[in-house]
Scaffold this active site. Structure first.
Site, PDB file in Angstrom:
ATOM      1  N   TRP A 190       0.864  -1.178   0.000  1.00  0.00           N
ATOM      2  CA  TRP A 190       0.000   0.000   0.000  1.00  0.00           C
ATOM      3  C   TRP A 190       0.900   1.227   0.000  1.00  0.00           C
ATOM      4  O   TRP A 190       1.871   1.287   0.763  1.00  0.00           O
ATOM      5  CB  TRP A 190      -0.909   0.044   1.243  1.00  0.00           C
ATOM      6  CG  TRP A 190      -1.576   1.374   1.357  1.00  0.00           C
ATOM      7  CD1 TRP A 190      -2.620   1.818   0.609  1.00  0.00           C
ATOM      8  CD2 TRP A 190      -1.186   2.471   2.192  1.00  0.00           C
ATOM      9  NE1 TRP A 190      -2.916   3.125   0.933  1.00  0.00           N
ATOM     10  CE2 TRP A 190      -2.059   3.538   1.906  1.00  0.00           C
ATOM     11  CE3 TRP A 190      -0.189   2.647   3.155  1.00  0.00           C
ATOM     12  CZ2 TRP A 190      -1.960   4.775   2.550  1.00  0.00           C
ATOM     13  CZ3 TRP A 190      -0.087   3.876   3.800  1.00  0.00           C
ATOM     14  CH2 TRP A 190      -0.979   4.921   3.503  1.00  0.00           C
ATOM     15  N   GLU A 231      -3.016  -2.863  -2.512  1.00  0.00           N
ATOM     16  CA  GLU A 231      -4.153  -2.285  -1.779  1.00  0.00           C
ATOM     17  C   GLU A 231      -4.441  -0.863  -2.251  1.00  0.00           C
ATOM     18  O   GLU A 231      -3.605   0.029  -2.119  1.00  0.00           O
ATOM     19  CB  GLU A 231      -3.812  -2.282  -0.281  1.00  0.00           C
ATOM     20  CG  GLU A 231      -4.873  -1.657   0.586  1.00  0.00           C
ATOM     21  CD  GLU A 231      -4.470  -1.622   2.074  1.00  0.00           C
ATOM     22  OE1 GLU A 231      -3.307  -1.967   2.385  1.00  0.00           O
ATOM     23  OE2 GLU A 231      -5.312  -1.230   2.897  1.00  0.00           O
ATOM     24  N   LYS A 233      -6.995   2.729  -2.443  1.00  0.00           N
ATOM     25  CA  LYS A 233      -7.608   3.601  -1.453  1.00  0.00           C
ATOM     26  C   LYS A 233      -8.299   4.761  -2.165  1.00  0.00           C
ATOM     27  O   LYS A 233      -7.869   5.181  -3.237  1.00  0.00           O
ATOM     28  CB  LYS A 233      -6.503   4.122  -0.522  1.00  0.00           C
ATOM     29  CG  LYS A 233      -7.011   4.887   0.668  1.00  0.00           C
ATOM     30  CD  LYS A 233      -5.933   4.979   1.740  1.00  0.00           C
ATOM     31  CE  LYS A 233      -6.412   5.804   2.904  1.00  0.00           C
ATOM     32  NZ  LYS A 233      -5.525   5.744   4.055  1.00  0.00           N
ATOM     33  N   ASP A 264      -9.508  -2.945   1.574  1.00  0.00           N
ATOM     34  CA  ASP A 264      -9.571  -2.460   2.952  1.00  0.00           C
ATOM     35  C   ASP A 264     -10.962  -1.867   3.127  1.00  0.00           C
ATOM     36  O   ASP A 264     -11.370  -0.978   2.363  1.00  0.00           O
ATOM     37  CB  ASP A 264      -8.474  -1.407   3.164  1.00  0.00           C
ATOM     38  CG  ASP A 264      -8.419  -0.888   4.588  1.00  0.00           C
ATOM     39  OD1 ASP A 264      -9.469  -0.506   5.118  1.00  0.00           O
ATOM     40  OD2 ASP A 264      -7.313  -0.837   5.158  1.00  0.00           O
ATOM     41  N   HIS A 267     -11.494   1.901   2.951  1.00  0.00           N
ATOM     42  CA  HIS A 267     -10.885   2.647   1.852  1.00  0.00           C
ATOM     43  C   HIS A 267     -11.835   3.025   0.732  1.00  0.00           C
ATOM     44  O   HIS A 267     -11.403   3.311  -0.387  1.00  0.00           O
ATOM     45  CB  HIS A 267      -9.720   1.842   1.272  1.00  0.00           C
ATOM     46  CG  HIS A 267      -8.502   1.897   2.126  1.00  0.00           C
ATOM     47  ND1 HIS A 267      -7.266   1.470   1.707  1.00  0.00           N
ATOM     48  CD2 HIS A 267      -8.336   2.346   3.389  1.00  0.00           C
ATOM     49  CE1 HIS A 267      -6.393   1.646   2.675  1.00  0.00           C
ATOM     50  NE2 HIS A 267      -7.023   2.169   3.718  1.00  0.00           N
ATOM     51  N   HIS A 291      -8.548  -6.313   4.364  1.00  0.00           N
ATOM     52  CA  HIS A 291      -8.157  -5.563   5.558  1.00  0.00           C
ATOM     53  C   HIS A 291      -9.460  -5.138   6.218  1.00  0.00           C
ATOM     54  O   HIS A 291     -10.168  -4.272   5.695  1.00  0.00           O
ATOM     55  CB  HIS A 291      -7.344  -4.318   5.194  1.00  0.00           C
ATOM     56  CG  HIS A 291      -5.881  -4.587   5.088  1.00  0.00           C
ATOM     57  ND1 HIS A 291      -4.948  -3.595   4.934  1.00  0.00           N
ATOM     58  CD2 HIS A 291      -5.185  -5.748   5.148  1.00  0.00           C
ATOM     59  CE1 HIS A 291      -3.737  -4.137   4.891  1.00  0.00           C
ATOM     60  NE2 HIS A 291      -3.862  -5.440   5.006  1.00  0.00           N
ATOM     61  N   ASP A 299     -11.931   7.168   6.446  1.00  0.00           N
ATOM     62  CA  ASP A 299     -11.060   6.027   6.746  1.00  0.00           C
ATOM     63  C   ASP A 299     -10.416   6.217   8.122  1.00  0.00           C
ATOM     64  O   ASP A 299      -9.205   6.378   8.243  1.00  0.00           O
ATOM     65  CB  ASP A 299      -9.991   5.937   5.645  1.00  0.00           C
ATOM     66  CG  ASP A 299      -8.953   4.869   5.919  1.00  0.00           C
ATOM     67  OD1 ASP A 299      -9.325   3.837   6.482  1.00  0.00           O
ATOM     68  OD2 ASP A 299      -7.773   5.089   5.581  1.00  0.00           O
ATOM     69  N   ASP A 301     -10.171   4.224  10.710  1.00  0.00           N
ATOM     70  CA  ASP A 301      -9.533   3.059  11.340  1.00  0.00           C
ATOM     71  C   ASP A 301      -9.995   2.822  12.769  1.00  0.00           C
ATOM     72  O   ASP A 301      -9.178   2.602  13.673  1.00  0.00           O
ATOM     73  CB  ASP A 301      -8.006   3.182  11.257  1.00  0.00           C
ATOM     74  CG  ASP A 301      -7.519   2.985   9.830  1.00  0.00           C
ATOM     75  OD1 ASP A 301      -7.613   1.865   9.335  1.00  0.00           O
ATOM     76  OD2 ASP A 301      -7.070   3.970   9.204  1.00  0.00           O
ATOM     77  N   ASP A 331      -7.242  -4.402  10.250  1.00  0.00           N
ATOM     78  CA  ASP A 331      -6.436  -3.201  10.002  1.00  0.00           C
ATOM     79  C   ASP A 331      -7.137  -1.977  10.594  1.00  0.00           C
ATOM     80  O   ASP A 331      -8.045  -1.418   9.984  1.00  0.00           O
ATOM     81  CB  ASP A 331      -6.205  -2.998   8.498  1.00  0.00           C
ATOM     82  CG  ASP A 331      -5.332  -1.772   8.227  1.00  0.00           C
ATOM     83  OD1 ASP A 331      -4.787  -1.212   9.198  1.00  0.00           O
ATOM     84  OD2 ASP A 331      -5.192  -1.377   7.055  1.00  0.00           O
TER      85      ASP A 331
HETATM   86  C1  LIG Z   1      -0.339   1.004   8.133  1.00  0.00           C
HETATM   87  C2  LIG Z   1      -0.811   0.222   6.921  1.00  0.00           C
HETATM   88  O1  LIG Z   1       0.095   0.056   5.946  1.00  0.00           O
HETATM   89  C3  LIG Z   1      -2.110   0.685   6.481  1.00  0.00           C
HETATM   90  O2  LIG Z   1      -3.078   0.377   7.444  1.00  0.00           O
HETATM   91  C4  LIG Z   1      -2.651   0.302   5.103  1.00  0.00           C
HETATM   92  O3  LIG Z   1      -2.990  -1.049   4.982  1.00  0.00           O
HETATM   93  C5  LIG Z   1      -3.812   1.175   4.996  1.00  0.00           C
HETATM   94  O4  LIG Z   1      -4.899   0.709   5.096  1.00  0.00           O
HETATM   95  C6  LIG Z   1      -3.591   2.616   4.819  1.00  0.00           C
HETATM   96  O5  LIG Z   1      -4.755   3.347   4.932  1.00  0.00           O
HETATM   97 MN   LIG Z   2      -5.284  -1.420   4.961  1.00  0.00          MN
END
Ligand SMILES: C[C@H](O)[C@H](O)[C@@H](O)C(=O)CO
Ligand SMILES: [Mn+2]
Length: 424
Positions: A190, A231, A233, A264, A267, A291, A299, A301, A331
């Site tokens: 990513w 990955e 986004k 993800d 994303h 993810h 996003d 998290d 993730d």
């Molecule tokens: C820290 C990671 O590389 C990250 O979570 C990645 O997978 C991602 O989702 C970035 O938004």
């Molecule tokens: Mn991710």
């Protein structure tokens, strides 16, 4: 809280087993299937995505952010391994650990393009002792050569080459993990590269990205040891107008290069759902990586919970018989709460979603659908929601020697008192 007794759990399960059997669902088979599904715990929840390249390492750039200052962050790889051990004890089943390149045991300055399997030998020994698989992610952020927001798409050839070498080094580390542990490592790329404001040239960075990725993947690695994933986004913080590695870009790339695509769940635009995308992508891809995250408005998290969308994703995996083609990793990074608890909540939620899906009488539902009986389909989907799923989950935890119900929280609180609180 009064702990539930083994007798109560078994009595509850006996009743639940009958209720499900009446719908043609075999609860024993569902639990056996669940025990075979590994979830990769993302190690970067434990250190707020700082890594261990230096004692004062910070998360910078990358369009990502860990917010909060709850005490107890892992400051070294040893602390991180101890925290993961604690979390894994509280999650039923056998799982995996997903590492960032910045989380090695470096013992001094090691540049990203010089990272080698030996910098992860302690992780490999640790995983081997516990029978765990390891996955890997090159880290394309928190580095002076990524400060301008460009890595694999950098117009500066020297910088681009540096990051290509980081990708190559990462695949070699993934290969070493696979060889050492007897289970392929998913090495997932990513990159944050993009633009805060409207770019005039969207094309060149994408052409450069394709070339850089081709250079990284040029050497064919044995899929018994390493599997490559990319990955995409929608956007990153500070990179709101353009992301070179968009979903369309990576879907095309993964299909043409026959590698894994990573979705993800944080994303995408908040109105888009990964549950609807899986069967589309898997029509053309052999394998995928997930993810599992939880975006709140963006996003963000957040820690994964048993949401409708998590259940829908699990249903798609089970209904589509995709479990042997989709690798599941968590993730998220939330620094506002106990980080061990965050892993446990996220992993247990993912497993609950999978168990719920495994307990679904899918063939009966499909029969209604194929017959055009949408009344019965909807009625049954609603009735299924109040079946005694919780008692099957409790019994599964008991059988897997994991804490039942919220008992795990007492252990986390104890660990916080005796271990995490001692960290400065
Ligand atoms: C820290 C990671 O590389 C990250 O979570 C990645 O997978 C991602 O989702 C970035 O938004
Ligand atoms: Mn991710």
């Amino acid at each position: 809280m009064q702990p539930i007794t083994t007798q109560q759990i078994e009595a509850g399960y006996a009743l639940a087993k009958e209720r499900y059997a009446a719908l043609g669902v075999d609860t024993e088979a569902a639990m056996t299937a669940l025990a075979a599904i590994p979830i990769a715990l993302h190690a970067w929840q434990g250190d707020d995505v700082r890594g261990f390249e230096s004692a004062d390492a910070q998360l910078t750039g990358g369009g990502i952010q860990a917010t909060g200052n709850y005490p107890g962050r892992a400051r070294t790889a040893d602390e991180l391994r101890a925290d993961l051990d604690q979390a894994l004890r509280l999650i039923p089943g056998k799982h995996r650990v997903n590492l960032q390149a910045i989380q090695g045991d470096f013992g001094g300055k090691v540049e990203r393009n010089n990272m080698r399997p030996e910098h992860f030998s302690r992780w490999m020994d640790w995983a081997k002792e516990r029978g765990l698989g390891l996955d890997f992610n090159p880290s394309y952020f928190s580095h002076p050569k990524a400060d301008d927001g460009f890595t694999l798409t950098s117009r500066d050839e020297g910088n681009r080459q540096f990051w290509i070498e980081h990708g190559i080094a990462s695949r070699k580390i993934g290969e070493a993990f696979g060889k050492a542990l007897g289970t392929p490592c998913v090495t997932n790329i990513w990159i944050p590269d993009g633009s805060k404001d409207i770019p005039v040239d969207r094309k060149s960075p994408r052409e450069l990205l394709a070339r850089s990725l081709d250079a990284i993947l040029a050497e064919k690695l044995d899929s018994r040891y390493n599997l490559d994933a990319v990955e995409g986004k929608l956007f990153g913080l500070g990179l709101e107008s353009y992301t070179a590695g968009s979903h369309e870009f990576y879907l095309g790339y993964a299909v043409t290069r026959k590698i894994l695509l990573c979705y993800d769940t944080g994303h995408f635009h908040p109105t888009e759902v990964v549950s609807d995308k899986l069967s589309a992508a898997l029509t053309f891809l052999d394998q995928m990586l997930l993810h599992i995250s939880r975006g709140v408005r963006w996003d963000s998290d957040h820690v994964v919970i048993l949401s409708d969308e998590l259940q829908a994703i699990a249903q798609e995996l089970v209904r589509g018989k995709y479990l042997n083609r989709v690798h599941i990793s968590l993730d998220f990074f939330d620094a506002s709460m106990n980080r061990v608890a965050a892993w446990v909540i996220g992993a247990r939620s993912m497993l609950k979603a999978l168990l719920l899906a495994l307990l679904e009488p899918f063939e009966s539902l499909r029969t209604f659908e194929n017959a055009g009986d949408y009344t019965a389909r909807l009625a049954m989907l609603e009735e299924l929601k109040t079946l005694p799923f919780g008692t099957v989950w409790d019994y599964y935890c008991l059988k897997q020697s994991a804490p039942v119900g919220a008992q795990w929280l007492d252990e986390v609180k104890q660990y916080e008192k005796t271990v995490l609180a001692q960290r400065g």
